[in-house]
Design a protein around this motif. Structure first.
Motif, short mmCIF file in Angstrom:
data_model
loop_
_atom_site.label_atom_id
_atom_site.label_comp_id
_atom_site.label_asym_id
_atom_site.label_seq_id
_atom_site.Cartn_x
_atom_site.Cartn_y
_atom_site.Cartn_z
N TRP A 134 0.88 -1.17 0.00
CA TRP A 134 0.00 0.00 0.00
C TRP A 134 0.91 1.22 0.00
N TRP A 135 0.85 2.03 -1.07
CA TRP A 135 1.72 3.21 -1.16
C TRP A 135 1.06 4.27 -2.04
N TRP A 136 1.65 5.48 -2.02
CA TRP A 136 1.06 6.63 -2.72
C TRP A 136 1.65 6.87 -4.11
N GLU A 137 2.40 5.94 -4.66
CA GLU A 137 2.91 6.01 -6.04
C GLU A 137 3.76 7.25 -6.31
N SER A 138 4.74 7.47 -5.47
CA SER A 138 5.58 8.67 -5.61
C SER A 138 6.68 8.51 -6.66
N GLN A 139 6.89 7.32 -7.17
CA GLN A 139 8.02 7.09 -8.06
C GLN A 139 7.58 6.80 -9.49
N THR A 140 8.54 6.91 -10.41
CA THR A 140 8.27 6.62 -11.81
C THR A 140 8.25 5.12 -12.04
N ALA A 141 7.78 4.73 -13.21
CA ALA A 141 7.72 3.31 -13.55
C ALA A 141 9.11 2.70 -13.58
#
Length: 173
Positions: A134-141
């Protein structure tokens, strides 16, 4: 005066189109989710297992095979955990500890992964069905792709280590 009216009409026509255009953040999330789902990870927006959390959060799931379910545990980052929870490693606490201690071939990759995860990763959960981040998607692919082999190795290490025995179908004589 006619030009002013034409410009205003054009602005009213173009404005809704600009609102529909995705923001850079939305484009980054779409690319991240697309690349990650191609690697066999399922992504859903759901209510995370956090106390007093309102709303939804992205959940990235690596499913265990049906014949090899995983253990039940829930790790929460210190920033979202109570001091009453038992510490585990690198700023993470057990909200639900596994019934049996994790073997070294699962505990070592889990600890290494917890040290590397971004600060917006709040929960790592294992159920008999899936390993979930569970995370807030702060990084690029591209950056998140560096975590994928670690999660796959961890899932492979945890599969078949269910807390409850797997019910086998009855076989005829």
């Amino acid at each position: 005066m006619e030009w002013l009216i034409i410009v205003l009409i054009l602005m009213f026509v173009i404005a809704p189109v600009m609102w529909l255009k995705p923001s850079p953040r939305q484009k980054r999330h779409a690319a991240l989710r697309s690349q990650t789902s191609k690697q066999g990870v399922s992504i859903k927006l759901e209510k995370p297992p956090l106390h007093n959390f309102k709303g939804t959060m992205p959940a990235y799931r690596w499913h265990y095979p049906q014949e090899g379910p995983g253990p039940d545990f829930l790790l929460v980052r210190d920033s979202n955990a109570s001091e009453a929870l038992a510490p585990f490693h690198a700023g993470w606490r057990w909200r639900i500890a596994p019934l049996r201690p994790l073997p070294d071939d699962a505990a070592i990759p889990l600890k290494a992964l917890l040290e590397r995860l971004p600060q917006d990763a709040l929960v790592v959960q294992s159920t008999p069905y899936a390993l979930t981040l569970w995370w807030w998607e702060s990084q690029t692919a591209e950056r998140f792709a560096t975590y994928l082999p670690d999660f796959q190795q961890l899932r492979n290490s945890l599969q078949g280590r269910a807390d409850q025995p797997v019910n086998q179908p009855l076989r005829g004589a």
